[in-house]
Enzyme design. Structure first.
Site, mmCIF file in Angstrom:
data_model
loop_
_atom_site.group_PDB
_atom_site.id
_atom_site.type_symbol
_atom_site.label_atom_id
_atom_site.label_comp_id
_atom_site.label_asym_id
_atom_site.label_seq_id
_atom_site.Cartn_x
_atom_site.Cartn_y
_atom_site.Cartn_z
ATOM 1 N N ARG A 128 1.262 -0.849 0.327
ATOM 2 C CA ARG A 128 -0.087 -0.264 0.416
ATOM 3 C C ARG A 128 0.362 1.040 0.480
ATOM 4 O O ARG A 128 0.774 2.185 -0.606
ATOM 5 C CB ARG A 128 -1.019 -0.482 1.037
ATOM 6 C CG ARG A 128 -1.812 -1.347 0.850
ATOM 7 C CD ARG A 128 -2.263 -1.414 2.899
ATOM 8 N NE ARG A 128 -3.900 -2.808 1.985
ATOM 9 C CZ ARG A 128 -4.532 -3.242 3.220
ATOM 10 N NH1 ARG A 128 -4.016 -2.822 4.291
ATOM 11 N NH2 ARG A 128 -4.827 -4.062 2.841
ATOM 12 N N ARG A 192 7.770 -4.199 -5.883
ATOM 13 C CA ARG A 192 6.068 -4.213 -5.839
ATOM 14 C C ARG A 192 5.552 -5.641 -6.188
ATOM 15 O O ARG A 192 4.158 -6.020 -5.460
ATOM 16 C CB ARG A 192 5.151 -2.844 -5.818
ATOM 17 C CG ARG A 192 3.873 -3.133 -5.902
ATOM 18 C CD ARG A 192 2.934 -3.255 -4.655
ATOM 19 N NE ARG A 192 1.865 -3.012 -4.511
ATOM 20 C CZ ARG A 192 0.879 -3.976 -5.066
ATOM 21 N NH1 ARG A 192 1.800 -5.316 -4.676
ATOM 22 N NH2 ARG A 192 -0.276 -3.464 -4.786
ATOM 23 N N SER A 284 12.674 31.488 8.624
ATOM 24 C CA SER A 284 13.457 30.618 9.499
ATOM 25 C C SER A 284 13.362 31.623 10.730
ATOM 26 O O SER A 284 11.827 32.617 10.696
ATOM 27 C CB SER A 284 15.027 31.533 9.317
ATOM 28 O OG SER A 284 15.590 32.237 10.330
ATOM 29 N N LYS A 290 14.959 34.700 5.490
ATOM 30 C CA LYS A 290 15.432 33.663 4.397
ATOM 31 C C LYS A 290 13.888 32.973 4.031
ATOM 32 O O LYS A 290 13.401 33.028 4.224
ATOM 33 C CB LYS A 290 15.737 32.411 5.596
ATOM 34 C CG LYS A 290 16.923 33.234 6.319
ATOM 35 C CD LYS A 290 18.016 31.973 7.033
ATOM 36 C CE LYS A 290 18.605 31.286 6.370
ATOM 37 N NZ LYS A 290 19.411 30.031 6.927
ATOM 38 N N ASN A 292 14.474 29.048 2.478
ATOM 39 C CA ASN A 292 14.954 27.851 2.512
ATOM 40 C C ASN A 292 15.321 26.754 1.918
ATOM 41 O O ASN A 292 13.206 26.334 1.989
ATOM 42 C CB ASN A 292 14.927 27.411 4.621
ATOM 43 C CG ASN A 292 15.939 29.080 5.109
ATOM 44 O OD1 ASN A 292 16.785 28.850 5.046
ATOM 45 N ND2 ASN A 292 15.524 28.498 6.690
ATOM 46 N N ARG A 323 12.144 -20.748 12.379
ATOM 47 C CA ARG A 323 11.889 -19.559 12.594
ATOM 48 C C ARG A 323 12.525 -18.806 13.578
ATOM 49 O O ARG A 323 13.282 -19.426 14.715
ATOM 50 C CB ARG A 323 10.078 -19.517 13.595
ATOM 51 C CG ARG A 323 9.306 -20.247 12.755
ATOM 52 C CD ARG A 323 7.651 -19.424 12.121
ATOM 53 N NE ARG A 323 7.589 -18.018 12.682
ATOM 54 C CZ ARG A 323 7.086 -18.293 14.345
ATOM 55 N NH1 ARG A 323 6.295 -19.540 14.531
ATOM 56 N NH2 ARG A 323 7.307 -17.549 14.993
#
Length: 449
Positions: A128, A192, A284, A290, A292, A323
């Site tokens: 999923r 997948r 910031s 800023k 960023n 196991r």
């Protein structure tokens, strides 16, 4: 406690890369619980489809297998007793079915072992989440194809070992990022498609299923996998952890592939370079000016963490007996972290590339920062037939030193050499005319779908 969260609940305060994203929901405790319940219900349905359980039992177990009916925190606490959450969950699911129809309660978890359900649920959660990742990789691929086409002739400095090397194009750079994204897509899709259900019983022999009268355990495994849209394994893989190792490798590669683009953006978005910038930068807490490159930062962080998480999963390949004690248990948290990291990085990269701003003027201006030295490779090849290889090298070495020391252009200095008076030095030192096969390489890369 706010919003009813139990003590210690992880709501993503330290994980902005995945907080609030679909990958976080797909890998959360409730999602894992639902996957466990889906596995239990699918097992009963598979048995019913083969006449090994009443059809009404399949209906009853499926109806009861709703995560909303169960207390996740209580299951977690009780899991400490047996080392995994399946043991208390089976007891609660059995009680839930018994409350509706006691006659069908014995068909809960019939013949299975805890690891069957836990491994199958892990594959469901992974499937999923990989679907979400693949969707975001597709978005990124489309955005990068557009950037590569739009900027196939946008010349910029190529950099090696942090320094200007020879000119390249941003189109070729974007095409390279896209190639890595397609490599990641192919690896994720292959994994997948192969994610398997797990069904082996107590020690991988399916003995309990035969004891309950299953004439063809192979048919049961196939029916179980079909109910979940997972692959049917050839063998129980309780200690044959290829599926987890392959998943780890694909996720770690994807994180690194996305990290390459993010790292380039971080470098080229520096204030003094600013050849690129994110469409919407982050702020910031202290510096109002800023913006960023937050998306790139989060992707780069994920790329740095992913290899270590994958290493733990690879380490679990060395699982003893039929196991294991510890190796299997060691996988759960790092695998979830890896799914979340890459899920967040894929979403951030899609948003990054869709909004990326390309500052072509800055790229062109930076071609001239070294006074023409960025085309010294070309000049070496062009001057050797005129001056001889040794003389050409000596002349260019001295001219390069003077260009830096005297702050003069290379073409100006070379024009002082009588031996070069018949050459079009302006054309030879034009960095926009020395991009090699960048355009053809970009076009070739974009042929891949």
């Amino acid at each position: 406690m706010g919003s009813g969260d139990p003590v210690g609940s992880d709501v993503g305060l330290l994980a902005p890369g995945r907080a609030g994203l679909p990958a976080e929901s797909a890998t959360g405790d409730r999602a894992f619980l639902q996957a466990l319940l889906d596995a239990e219900a699918a097992l009963t349905r598979a048995q019913a489809s083969l006449g090994l359980a009443p059809a009404k039992a399949a209906v009853a177990v499926t109806a009861a297998a709703d995560a909303a009916r169960f207390d996740v925190r209580d299951l977690a606490l009780r899991a400490r007793g047996g080392g995994n959450p399946v043991i208390p969950l089976v007891a609660d699911l059995t009680a839930a079915v018994e409350a509706v129809d006691a006659g069908h309660a014995p068909y809960v978890h019939r013949g299975a072992t805890s690891q069957d359900i836990m491994d199958t649920a892990t594959m469901l959660v992974s499937a999923r989440t990989l679907d979400l990742i693949l969707a975001d990789l597709a978005r990124t691929e489309v955005a990068l194809e557009r950037l590569a086409r739009e900027h196939r002739d946008t010349v910029m400095p190529g950099r090696t070992l942090t320094q200007h090397a020879v000119p390249t194009t941003f189109g070729l750079k974007a095409a390279g990022w896209r190639s890595l994204v397609l490599d990641a897509r192919d690896r994720v899709q292959a994994v997948r498609d192969r994610l398997p259900a797990q069904l082996g019983g107590a020690a991988g022999t399916l003995a309990a299923f035969t004891a309950y009268g299953t004439p063809d355990t192979g048919a049961l495994v196939e029916a179980f996998a079909r109910e979940l849209n997972l692959a049917a394994p050839v063998l129980p893989w309780h200690t044959l952890r290829t599926p987890v190792a392959d998943l780890a490798g694909a996720l770690a590669f994807t994180a690194g592939a996305l990290g390459k683009a993010a790292t380039d953006v971080l470098t080229l978005a520096r204030t003094e370079i600013r050849e690129l910038s994110e469409g919407t930068g982050g702020g910031s807490s202290a510096m109002p000016h800023k913006a960023n490159p937050v998306r790139s930062t989060l992707v780069a962080a994920a790329a740095r963490r992913a290899p270590q998480l994958a290493a733990t999963l690879y380490g679990s390949l060395a699982a003893e007996d039929e196991r294991p004690a510890g190796a299997w248990h060691a996988e759960w948290e790092p695998l979830r972290d890896l799914l979340r990291l890459v899920g967040g990085a894929a979403r951030d990269t899609a948003e990054l590339t869709e909004g990326l701003r390309v500052h072509a003027d800055a790229m062109r201006a930076h071609l001239y920062l070294t006074h023409g030295l960025i085309v010294s490779e070309r000049l070496s090849a062009e001057l050797a037939p005129v001056l001889g290889r040794a003389r050409a090298k000596d002349l260019l070495t001295r001219a390069a030193r003077r260009a830096t020391a005297e702050d003069r252009s290379l073409v100006e200095l070379l024009a002082e050499e009588p031996e070069l008076k018949d050459l079009d030095l302006v054309a030879l030192t034009d960095p926009t005319q020395y991009t090699g096969s960048a355009r053809a390489l970009t076009d070739r890369a974009l042929e891949r779908s």
